[in-house]
Design a protein around this motif. Structure first.
Motif, PDB file in Angstrom:
ATOM      1  N   ARG A 187      -9.474  -0.657  -2.191  1.00 45.08           N
ATOM      2  CA  ARG A 187      -9.569   0.860  -1.653  1.00 45.08           C
ATOM      3  C   ARG A 187      -9.757   0.007  -0.197  1.00 45.08           C
ATOM      4  O   ARG A 187      -9.560   0.264   0.949  1.00 45.08           O
ATOM      5  CB  ARG A 187     -11.061   1.157  -2.321  1.00 45.08           C
TER       6      ARG A 187
ATOM      7  N   ARG B  80       1.103   3.753  -3.169  1.00 45.87           N
ATOM      8  CA  ARG B  80       1.171   5.550  -3.137  1.00 45.87           C
ATOM      9  C   ARG B  80       2.721   6.623  -2.862  1.00 45.87           C
ATOM     10  O   ARG B  80       2.239   7.654  -3.266  1.00 45.87           O
ATOM     11  CB  ARG B  80       0.945   5.076  -1.107  1.00 45.87           C
ATOM     12  N   GLU B  81       3.146   6.160  -2.886  1.00 44.12           N
ATOM     13  CA  GLU B  81       4.717   6.579  -3.166  1.00 44.12           C
ATOM     14  C   GLU B  81       5.277   6.837  -4.387  1.00 44.12           C
ATOM     15  O   GLU B  81       5.454   7.729  -5.410  1.00 44.12           O
ATOM     16  CB  GLU B  81       6.075   5.656  -2.235  1.00 44.12           C
TER      17      GLU B  81
ATOM     18  N   VAL C 235       1.560  -0.802  -0.133  1.00 42.45           N
ATOM     19  CA  VAL C 235       0.014   0.053  -0.052  1.00 42.45           C
ATOM     20  C   VAL C 235       1.224   1.112   0.446  1.00 42.45           C
ATOM     21  O   VAL C 235       0.593   1.721  -0.899  1.00 42.45           O
ATOM     22  CB  VAL C 235      -0.825   0.374   1.470  1.00 42.45           C
ATOM     23  N   GLU C 236       2.342   1.428   0.996  1.00 45.70           N
ATOM     24  CA  GLU C 236       2.828   2.416   0.711  1.00 45.70           C
ATOM     25  C   GLU C 236       3.539   2.834  -0.049  1.00 45.70           C
ATOM     26  O   GLU C 236       3.750   4.040  -0.559  1.00 45.70           O
ATOM     27  CB  GLU C 236       3.690   2.255   2.031  1.00 45.70           C
TER      28      GLU C 236
ATOM     29  N   ARG D 132       2.904   6.445  -6.865  1.00 42.21           N
ATOM     30  CA  ARG D 132       2.026   7.904  -7.311  1.00 42.21           C
ATOM     31  C   ARG D 132       2.275   9.581  -7.140  1.00 42.21           C
ATOM     32  O   ARG D 132       2.442  10.425  -7.977  1.00 42.21           O
ATOM     33  CB  ARG D 132       0.765   7.791  -6.664  1.00 42.21           C
ATOM     34  N   GLU D 133       2.705   9.794  -5.964  1.00 38.99           N
ATOM     35  CA  GLU D 133       3.287  10.545  -5.057  1.00 38.99           C
ATOM     36  C   GLU D 133       4.510  10.816  -5.648  1.00 38.99           C
ATOM     37  O   GLU D 133       4.133  13.019  -6.858  1.00 38.99           O
ATOM     38  CB  GLU D 133       3.894  10.656  -4.219  1.00 38.99           C
TER      39      GLU D 133
ATOM     40  N   PHE E 148      -5.639   0.242  -0.922  1.00 41.66           N
ATOM     41  CA  PHE E 148      -5.367   0.696  -2.231  1.00 41.66           C
ATOM     42  C   PHE E 148      -5.554   2.539  -2.286  1.00 41.66           C
ATOM     43  O   PHE E 148      -7.145   1.921  -2.531  1.00 41.66           O
ATOM     44  CB  PHE E 148      -4.740  -0.477  -2.923  1.00 41.66           C
ATOM     45  N   ALA E 149      -5.183   3.385  -3.253  1.00 36.53           N
ATOM     46  CA  ALA E 149      -5.890   4.171  -3.617  1.00 36.53           C
ATOM     47  C   ALA E 149      -5.993   4.031  -4.983  1.00 36.53           C
ATOM     48  O   ALA E 149      -5.404   4.309  -6.203  1.00 36.53           O
ATOM     49  CB  ALA E 149      -5.569   5.867  -4.071  1.00 36.53           C
TER      50      ALA E 149
END
Length: 284
Positions: free
Chosen positions: A66, A38-39, A34-35, A41-42, A70-71
């Motif tokens: 979700r 996110r990283e 998950v992390e 995508r960012e 997960f986004a």
């Protein structure tokens, strides 16, 4: 982290990611996944989740992911059934199809004319009557539905001229109960018995990876594919010009890695290590 090369080839702008065995196992998130997503995508990388999963629709997959943290949404996901629908629309428009699959994926087979198998008895089919023979047998993911009667029924259609379209050729996948047989193991038998060859629409077909690239708006040389299946995910992507990254989770086995038909561009312990690999690319 083990890597075949010092850093990712070229300038990566987007990442194609398998789901089962890479982000999750039995829909439970793997440590750090998950992390890591996110990283990524960012950091501005384009992301597409590309999966041969046939037990759920895109909307269902997105909802489950979700809930796991997960986004993602349905538009981020390209499933093999979606690719199958596009393939049939192009190559077999208007075809009358029967589906052998575990799970309801009709929503992702938009535009496909699906017959109810019980309404098409191969013993009653008249080979001279085109209307009584399905045009296509679609083989999806395996499960309890793949019993003798269902496989024999599909065999009957194929003997009478139906085309064989396979969503994928996966031999097995990993669940929380261990490795489980998938439809590729049955597909080989159908091909041999009916003396035909399946047209494959999901991974490892080049068309599937091309659809993922088109969704992200990038060329093959600007993308990276992460998977746990060395043949269908990684080496197939590399043949399409995409950088391949093998993770040692999911269905990964040292013996399949050792005996594979080629060498991955990169091998990492898990998806959690991917941001570090991508940072190496950005620093080039």
């Amino acid at each position: 982290m083990e890597s075949v090369r010092e850093s990712v080839r070229g300038s990566v702008r987007a990442v194609l990611i398998d789901i089962d065995g890479v982000l999750t196992v039995s829909w439970e998130p793997l440590p750090g996944a998950v992390e890591a997503l996110r990283e990524i995508r960012e950091a501005g990388f384009g992301v597409a989740l590309v999966t041969n999963t046939t037990s759920r629709t895109r909307a269902s997959i997105a909802g489950t992911l979700r809930e796991a943290g997960f986004a993602v949404d349905a538009e981020d996901i390209l499933t093999a059934p979606v690719a199958t629908a596009a393939y049939l629309a192009e190559h077999c428009p208007g075809a009358r199809c029967v589906l052998l699959n575990s799970g309801d994926i009709r929503e992702d087979l938009d535009g496909v004319a699906l017959l109810d198998p019980v309404d098409v008895d191969p013993e009653a089919v008249d080979p001279e009557d085109a209307e009584s023979v399905p045009d296509v047998v679609i083989v999806g993911g395996a499960g309890p539905e793949f019993d003798y009667d269902a496989l024999n029924r599909a065999f009957g259609y194929l003997q009478r001229g139906a085309r064989l379209v396979a969503v994928h050729r996966n031999l097995y996948w990993r669940t929380d109960a261990g490795l489980q047989l998938d439809s590729g193991a049955f597909l080989v038998g159908l091909e041999q018995a009916a003396r035909t060859e399946a047209e494959v629409t999901g991974k490892p077909s080049a068309a599937f990876f091309e659809a993922g690239l088109a969704r992200l708006g990038v060329e093959a040389g600007d993308a990276l594919m992460v998977g746990d299946d060395i043949e269908s995910d990684v080496l197939a992507a590399q043949r399409a010009g995409i950088t391949g990254v093998l993770v040692k989770t999911g269905k990964y086995l040292p013996e399949t890695h050792r005996d594979a038909s080629g060498t991955p561009d990169h091998v990492i312990e898990s998806f959690a290590d991917l941001p570090r690999l991508l940072r190496g690319s950005a620093e080039e």
